[in-house]
Design an enzyme around this catalytic site. Structure first.
Site, short mmCIF file in Angstrom:
data_model
loop_
_atom_site.label_atom_id
_atom_site.label_comp_id
_atom_site.label_asym_id
_atom_site.label_seq_id
_atom_site.Cartn_x
_atom_site.Cartn_y
_atom_site.Cartn_z
N ASN A 117 11.68 -4.80 5.44
CA ASN A 117 12.14 -3.57 5.75
C ASN A 117 10.89 -2.92 6.34
O ASN A 117 9.13 -3.52 5.36
CB ASN A 117 12.27 -1.93 4.77
CG ASN A 117 11.57 -1.50 4.25
OD1 ASN A 117 10.92 -0.52 4.69
ND2 ASN A 117 11.39 -1.46 3.10
N PHE A 121 9.52 5.66 6.10
CA PHE A 121 9.65 6.63 5.88
C PHE A 121 10.15 8.09 6.71
O PHE A 121 10.17 9.03 7.51
CB PHE A 121 8.38 7.87 5.48
CG PHE A 121 7.68 7.19 4.57
CD1 PHE A 121 7.92 6.33 3.85
CD2 PHE A 121 6.29 7.61 4.27
CE1 PHE A 121 7.14 5.78 2.74
CE2 PHE A 121 5.62 7.54 3.05
CZ PHE A 121 5.90 6.47 1.89
N SER A 181 3.61 2.43 0.32
CA SER A 181 4.75 2.25 1.49
C SER A 181 3.96 0.89 1.79
O SER A 181 2.81 1.87 2.33
CB SER A 181 5.42 2.92 1.97
OG SER A 181 5.72 2.28 2.72
N ASN A 183 4.45 0.92 5.06
CA ASN A 183 5.09 1.20 6.18
C ASN A 183 4.25 2.53 7.41
O ASN A 183 4.83 2.84 7.82
CB ASN A 183 6.19 0.68 6.43
CG ASN A 183 7.16 -0.56 5.82
OD1 ASN A 183 6.00 -1.63 6.28
ND2 ASN A 183 7.96 -0.78 5.35
N THR A 184 3.63 3.08 5.75
CA THR A 184 2.83 4.17 6.55
C THR A 184 1.54 3.55 6.68
O THR A 184 0.72 3.28 5.80
CB THR A 184 3.17 5.06 5.72
OG1 THR A 184 4.25 5.62 5.88
CG2 THR A 184 2.39 6.25 6.29
N LYS A 223 3.81 6.11 -8.06
CA LYS A 223 4.52 4.72 -7.78
C LYS A 223 3.62 3.60 -6.98
O LYS A 223 2.89 4.30 -6.00
CB LYS A 223 5.71 4.88 -6.89
CG LYS A 223 6.51 3.25 -6.67
CD LYS A 223 7.65 3.72 -5.79
CE LYS A 223 8.69 2.38 -5.46
NZ LYS A 223 9.87 2.46 -5.19
N ASN A 252 6.45 -1.43 -5.88
CA ASN A 252 7.22 -1.41 -3.96
C ASN A 252 7.18 -1.68 -3.78
O ASN A 252 7.31 -3.09 -4.52
CB ASN A 252 6.16 -0.25 -3.59
CG ASN A 252 6.60 0.67 -2.65
OD1 ASN A 252 8.27 0.31 -1.67
ND2 ASN A 252 6.10 1.90 -2.62
C1 LIG Z 1 14.81 -0.01 3.12
C2 LIG Z 1 14.11 0.11 2.60
C3 LIG Z 1 13.57 1.22 3.00
C4 LIG Z 1 13.28 2.05 0.86
N1 LIG Z 1 12.22 2.52 1.09
C5 LIG Z 1 11.44 3.78 -0.05
C6 LIG Z 1 10.89 4.97 -0.02
O1 LIG Z 1 11.42 5.22 1.27
N2 LIG Z 1 10.05 4.74 -0.68
C7 LIG Z 1 10.06 4.15 -1.97
O2 LIG Z 1 9.14 4.59 -2.84
N3 LIG Z 1 10.28 2.82 -1.70
C8 LIG Z 1 10.77 2.65 -1.04
N4 LIG Z 1 11.95 1.58 -1.44
C9 LIG Z 1 11.59 -0.23 -2.26
C10 LIG Z 1 12.09 0.09 -2.96
O3 LIG Z 1 12.10 1.69 -3.58
C11 LIG Z 1 11.55 -0.32 -3.97
O4 LIG Z 1 10.84 -0.66 -5.09
C12 LIG Z 1 11.79 -2.53 -3.89
O5 LIG Z 1 12.66 -2.23 -3.00
C13 LIG Z 1 11.64 -3.06 -4.54
O6 LIG Z 1 12.73 -3.29 -5.63
P1 LIG Z 1 14.23 -3.78 -5.37
O7 LIG Z 1 13.68 -5.86 -5.26
O8 LIG Z 1 15.16 -3.53 -6.17
O9 LIG Z 1 14.84 -3.90 -3.35
C14 LIG Z 1 12.23 0.77 -0.08
C15 LIG Z 1 13.17 -0.76 -0.13
C16 LIG Z 1 14.26 -0.80 0.75
C17 LIG Z 1 14.58 -1.95 0.50
#
Ligand SMILES: Cc1cc2nc3c(=O)[nH]c(=O)nc-3n(C[C@H](O)[C@H](O)[C@H](O)COP(=O)(O)O)c2cc1C
Length: 348
Positions: A117, A121, A181, A183-184, A223, A252
């Site tokens: 992704n 934000f 993140s 993406n920022t 985080k 993350n």
């Molecule tokens: C589509 C998407 C959007 C995410 N948006 C955020 C976010 O806004 N803030 C954040 O701290 N982590 C964000 N994450 C990261 C997740 O909170 C998590 O740390 C990461 O996906 C690893 O966990 P997982 O393997 O269970 O997905 C996002 C993940 C995905 C897939």
């Protein structure tokens, strides 16, 4: 195992959802959850709650959390809670609303049980989320994950975090400072030793002021990314131990896509999550556990797609765990499976 309606239905609707664009499927699922919850027909997963778990001075109904990003705008907190999550972390929220990156920005890699992704934000701004959180009934602990607006330069990032901390302090059970993140632009530079030190000193001091004012102590967790070097990790551990932090979320998403080549989406820019990030997230978790002062709790996230994966995080030192991608691929039955395994591994 007893199955709720949502768990029974998910395998039936998953093929349809997976034929849709990933973000559209996400929006549809969230809407369905809100509607079924408001109609009172969103069944609780077969979650067995043990005794409440006390971490950071908070009481959690269980150790399983919804990771940030699934409910960026705090739109369905009560529904997530109803599904059985002991923790619902909303956000990331920024001071001002922002649309995020152009679509498409979310990609499924089902062969790897992974997602990429670059949402960037997208969120309605911290005030909107706070308004919604005031009306929540959730018995889950609610964390508010905060970040900076994309157009706020890093030199002013501290102000964005302080703005969000103040805005959310009286509704959040804990606040997560997201500096990881991918993406920022420039966000992860805030993980460098000097930047994180000044950021942490500023938010800790504001936390003290807000505590005096409100009489409530709201824990602040940070985080972090999985893509840190050994040196980067040592720097963070040192700063966290010196300045103090109430908890650390590891991790993350990763910018390392080498594990998913030659998938057709492997070269999409963004953070990779799910199974492909698990090994690295677990390594980082273990290294933080070894280096952090023992009283600083860890929240383990990254690649949990089974109850055994959740228990593994616990074994590596996580006090609490969170899931995102696993829910997309496994559906809500993962909630019951993971809470049960976490309960079984309580003593570990
Ligand atoms: C589509 C998407 C959007 C995410 N948006 C955020 C976010 O806004 N803030 C954040 O701290 N982590 C964000 N994450 C990261 C997740 O909170 C998590 O740390 C990461 O996906 C690893 O966990 P997982 O393997 O269970 O997905 C996002 C993940 C995905 C897939």
């Amino acid at each position: 195992m007893d199955m709720s309606l949502a768990s029974l239905l998910y395998p039936l609707i998953k093929p349809l959802l997976f034929r849709m664009d990933a973000e559209a499927a996400h929006e549809l699922t969230t809407r369905m959850m809100r509607v079924t919850h408001s109609l009172g027909i969103l069944g609780r997963e077969a979650v067995v709650d043990g005794p409440p778990v006390s971490v950071m001075g908070l009481n959690f109904p269980n150790r399983l959390g919804l990771a940030a990003g699934m409910d960026k705008s705090a739109a369905a907190v009560d529904a997530w809670s109803k599904l059985g999550f002991g923790i619902v972390e909303v956000g990331t929220l920024t001071p001002r609303p922002q649309p995020g990156n152009p679509k498409p920005r979310l990609f499924r890699l089902p062969e790897h049980r992974g997602l990429i992704n670059r949402m960037g934000f997208n969120n309605p701004g911290i005030h909107k989320a706070v308004e919604r959180l005031r009306n929540r009934r959730a018995k889950s602990v609610v964390g508010v994950n905060i970040g900076k607006n994309f157009d706020t330069p890093n030199e002013k990032a501290v102000e964005d975090y302080l703005f969000c901390l103040r805005a959310t302090y009286d509704v959040a059970d804990y606040v997560a400072v997201n500096i990881s993140s991918p993406n920022t632009k420039g966000l992860r530079d805030l993980q460098s030793e000097n930047a994180i030190r000044s950021l942490l000193i500023a938010v800790r001091s504001e936390q003290g002021t807000l505590k005096e004012k409100t009489g409530r102590m709201v824990p602040i967790v940070v985080k972090i990314a999985p893509d840190l070097t050994c040196e980067g990790i040592s720097d963070l551990v040192r700063v966290f131990n010196e300045v103090g932090v109430d908890g650390v979320i590891a991790t993350n998403t990763t910018i390392d896509h080498s594990g998913v080549h030659p998938h057709r989406f492997a070269n999409e820019i963004g953070g990779l999550s799910g199974e492909p990030v698990r090994t690295r997230s677990n390594e980082v978790l273990a290294v933080f556990r070894a280096g952090l002062r023992p009283e600083i709790p860890l929240i383990g996230v990254g690649g949990i797609v089974s109850g055994a994966d959740a228990a593994e995080k616990r074994r590596l030192g996580a006090d609490l765990v969170q899931i995102y991608s696993g829910l997309v691929f496994r559906g809500p039955s993962l909630i019951a499976e993971a809470t049960q395994m976490l309960l079984d591994s309580q003593g570990i």
